[in-house]
Design a protein around this motif. Structure first.
Motif, short mmCIF file in Angstrom:
data_model
loop_
_atom_site.label_atom_id
_atom_site.label_comp_id
_atom_site.label_asym_id
_atom_site.label_seq_id
_atom_site.Cartn_x
_atom_site.Cartn_y
_atom_site.Cartn_z
N UNK A 9 44.02 49.11 30.70
CA UNK A 9 45.37 49.61 30.88
C UNK A 9 45.43 50.70 31.91
N UNK A 10 46.54 51.39 31.92
CA UNK A 10 46.76 52.50 32.85
C UNK A 10 46.70 53.80 32.06
N UNK A 11 45.92 54.74 32.57
CA UNK A 11 45.75 56.02 31.88
C UNK A 11 45.66 57.12 32.91
N UNK A 12 46.06 58.31 32.54
CA UNK A 12 45.93 59.45 33.46
C UNK A 12 44.50 59.97 33.45
N UNK A 13 44.15 60.63 34.54
CA UNK A 13 42.83 61.24 34.63
C UNK A 13 42.60 62.16 33.44
N UNK A 14 41.41 62.08 32.88
CA UNK A 14 41.08 62.85 31.69
C UNK A 14 41.34 62.11 30.39
N UNK A 15 42.03 60.98 30.48
CA UNK A 15 42.34 60.20 29.30
C UNK A 15 41.19 59.30 28.86
N UNK A 16 41.48 58.51 27.82
CA UNK A 16 40.46 57.64 27.23
C UNK A 16 40.98 56.23 27.02
N UNK A 17 40.07 55.30 27.03
CA UNK A 17 40.35 53.91 26.68
C UNK A 17 39.13 53.36 25.95
N UNK A 18 39.36 52.37 25.11
CA UNK A 18 38.26 51.66 24.49
C UNK A 18 38.38 50.18 24.80
N UNK A 19 37.39 49.66 25.48
CA UNK A 19 37.35 48.24 25.81
C UNK A 19 36.61 47.50 24.70
N UNK A 20 37.07 46.29 24.45
CA UNK A 20 36.42 45.42 23.47
C UNK A 20 35.99 44.14 24.16
N UNK A 21 34.93 43.54 23.63
CA UNK A 21 34.44 42.26 24.13
C UNK A 21 34.10 41.41 22.91
N UNK A 67 30.99 57.68 28.84
CA UNK A 67 31.15 56.35 28.26
C UNK A 67 30.10 56.14 27.18
N UNK A 68 30.49 55.39 26.15
CA UNK A 68 29.57 55.11 25.05
C UNK A 68 29.66 53.64 24.66
N UNK A 69 28.51 53.01 24.57
CA UNK A 69 28.42 51.62 24.13
C UNK A 69 28.37 51.58 22.60
N UNK A 70 29.02 50.56 22.03
CA UNK A 70 28.93 50.35 20.58
C UNK A 70 28.98 48.86 20.31
N UNK A 71 28.51 48.49 19.15
CA UNK A 71 28.48 47.07 18.80
C UNK A 71 28.78 46.92 17.32
N UNK A 72 29.60 45.94 16.99
CA UNK A 72 29.91 45.62 15.59
C UNK A 72 29.40 44.21 15.33
N UNK A 73 28.26 44.11 14.69
CA UNK A 73 27.66 42.79 14.48
C UNK A 73 28.53 41.92 13.58
N UNK A 74 29.16 42.51 12.61
CA UNK A 74 30.00 41.74 11.68
C UNK A 74 31.19 41.11 12.41
N UNK A 75 31.72 41.82 13.40
CA UNK A 75 32.84 41.30 14.18
C UNK A 75 32.38 40.53 15.41
N UNK A 76 31.07 40.54 15.64
CA UNK A 76 30.50 39.89 16.83
C UNK A 76 31.19 40.40 18.10
N UNK A 82 35.49 54.87 26.65
CA UNK A 82 35.51 55.57 27.93
C UNK A 82 36.36 56.83 27.79
N UNK A 83 35.73 57.97 27.95
CA UNK A 83 36.41 59.26 27.84
C UNK A 83 36.38 59.97 29.18
N UNK A 84 37.26 60.95 29.32
CA UNK A 84 37.32 61.75 30.54
C UNK A 84 37.35 60.85 31.78
N UNK A 85 38.24 59.91 31.77
CA UNK A 85 38.32 58.95 32.87
C UNK A 85 38.76 59.62 34.16
N UNK A 86 38.22 59.10 35.26
CA UNK A 86 38.50 59.62 36.59
C UNK A 86 39.13 58.53 37.45
N UNK A 87 39.88 58.90 38.47
CA UNK A 87 40.48 57.87 39.34
C UNK A 87 39.44 56.90 39.90
N UNK A 88 38.24 57.37 40.16
CA UNK A 88 37.20 56.50 40.71
C UNK A 88 36.66 55.50 39.68
#
Length: 123
Positions: A9-21, A67-76, A82-88
């Motif tokens: 998504x779109x977030x301001x610098x310093x914001x956070x997002x969590x991606x899922x796969x 950034x921090x990786x995590x895994x949920x085996x039950x959810x596969x 991603x914290x403290x996001x930067x424009x780059x």
């Protein structure tokens, strides 16, 4: 095998997002996986990678401490917090899986890819 990313998504610098796969056709606890990103005009680069155990993820220098990786085996499913996001950090983010068990950081060493999710960080 199917990998489906979400959470971009779109977030301001310093914001956070969590991606899922979310994975199907393979078990995330049985293979090495990784997160990559690709900005316009640039090559795809690794962000985080983990071996089958998922215990000791590797991070690219530019995301260490943010950034921090995590895994949920039950959810596969695996995640990238991603914290403290930067424009780059603006890029399309991909999750990937490989048939091998060991951690790898080159895109060419991965066999399966998701469709990507756009992350845009505004200044």
């Amino acid at each position: 095998v199917q990998l489906v990313e979400s959470g971009g998504g779109v977030v301001q610098a310093g914001g956070s997002l969590r991606l899922s796969c979310a994975a199907s056709g393979l078990t995330v606890s049985s293979t090495a996986m990784g997160w990559f990103r690709q900005a316009p005009g640039k090559e795809r680069e690794y962000v985080a990678a983990v071996d089958r155990s998922g215990i000791y993820p590797l991070y690219a220098d530019f995301v260490k401490g943010r950034f921090t990786f995590a895994r949920d085996n039950a959810q596969n499913t695996m995640y990238l917090q991603m914290n403290n996001l930067k424009p780059e950090d603006t890029a399309v983010y991909y999750c990937a899986a490989r048939k091998g068990l060991r951690t790898r950081t080159r895109p060419s060493e991965y066999d399966y890819w998701g469709q990507g999710t756009q992350v845009t960080v505004s200044s």
